[in-house]
Design a protein around this motif. Sequence first.
Motif: not given
Lengths: 154, 289
Positions: A39-40, A45-48, A55-57, A104-107
């Motif tokens: 989403c940018a 959370g894909a970019c976590t 964890p951060i975005d 990747p974000g979930f992991v």
Amino acid sequence: MKLSLTVNGRQESLDVEVGTSLLHVLREQLGLTGTKEGCAEGECGACTVLRDGKPIDSCIMAAHACEQSEITTIEVIGDSPDHPSELQNCLVESGGIQCGFCTPGFVMVLTALLKVNAAPTDAEIKHALAGNICRCTGYAQIIEAVIATAKTHQ
Amino acid sequence: MKEFVSAQSIDEALDTLSRFGDDCLIMAGGTDIMIQQRTGDIDPRRYLHIERIESLKGILVDEKILIGSTTSHHSIVSSKNLQRLCPGLVSASATVGGWQTQEAGTLGGNICNASPAADTIPSLLAANALVHLKSSSAERTVRLDEFIVGRRMTSRLEGELLVAIEVEALPANASEVYIKVGPRSAMEVALVGLAVRISISPLGIVENVAIATCSVGPKPFRAIAAETAILGSQLEDEAVMNAVSELTQEASPMDDFRASARYRKQVLGSALVNALNICQLQHKLREQS
Ligand SMILES: Cc1cc2nc3c(=O)[nH]c(=O)nc-3n(C[C@H](O)[C@H](O)[C@H](O)COP(=O)(O)OP(=O)(O)OC[C@H]3O[C@@H](n4cnc5c(N)ncnc54)[C@H](O)[C@@H]3O)c2cc1C
Ligand code: FES
Ligand code: FES
């Protein structure tokens, strides 16, 4: 402006425009494309990534704000591509990965969760994942994978 | 060329602020700023990053409670002291986005951004919050309701840094809640946010009450008329209905694609009834134990 970053244990010296996101630097300047842009705007959370273990975005984190932090990305989770982490194995086995874009974000979030809470409950897992969106799996298999990972550690 | 200064101490930050004033944008977690920058709302030439300043972080519990301005929502939610002494704020911080947003986002950022939907502000108003501001030449303490002056506007002066937020602890005989109504509570802007802090005597009389809201007007506010309607009552239906009517009259919610103003007012009224019910239940449980 000059930027020195520690990513996955390596010290990097770069020239980066002020205001650039950490995500942009990771993907476009360091070639670490495991971290995804969805989403940018901090919603999916894909970019976590982990910043000092938290964890951060990375899409809404200024790269220059990370100069004194340790950044950890998906590239160093697991020993090698052939030897993924237990969590990654469990995600594969449970069907918690379909298109894989969100993975990747979930992991990253789940790795952080399991570090502070080795046996999280269903509710704790859901709470930790409030900032991660998956369009494919419906989440149940992802939660299953976390519970399976926790069991292998017992 | 743009500049990024990461201050290591309050003095260093104040020095930078005194030199550059409004030509320098304070950045804490950056969760609001990075989005405003992307959408083109802001285009700062110079950032003053304050997240590394250790003395701006943390929660101090003494006679009063002091929360450093760059304390993250995650630290607030995890604080045993705040869970006990300021549970309304803890519930509010727990609704600010997901885990990632709560790690980066700070209490000071939520206040200074002064969004009409800022989730922490109602609970802070209900706890009579004060904000401590510092510049290179002066220091002042302002009531939060005087600091937030309008939609995305504060009375912060050029060169000032928000250093800490002071709140009153929940008294022993009091209860409080924060109710956020939205399509889902995490990750969504509140349609309505409502905080109630209330002290009820052993005889069931309301001795003290604070009611504050967000998302139902240009800025979060204390609903004094609604408070007056139930102060001294035993929360009989009539008193509660009067409070609901005062509260909804004072609210001026937006009419937009997410919800109509009429709907928001109805939801606000029900939120108050629910909040008072929860507080009364907490009070009864405390009396029994
Ligand atoms: C995905 C997502 C979901 C969100 N959900 C919510 C939500 O549910 N509820 C909600 O209320 N907010 C929400 N937010 C908004 C935001 O996360 C919060 O407002 C957060 O608390 C801002 O803190 P920050 O440290 O990131 O602020 P920043 O972006 O660093 O700063 C915000 C503003 O405050 C100023 N500022 C910051 N600190 C100081 C200081 N110490 N002194 C003076 N000025 C200062 C900055 O100059 C800037 O104008 C969300 C954001 C995202 C990205
Ligand atoms: S890409 Fe960062 S949260 Fe969606
Ligand atoms: S597997 Fe496709 S978005 Fe999650």
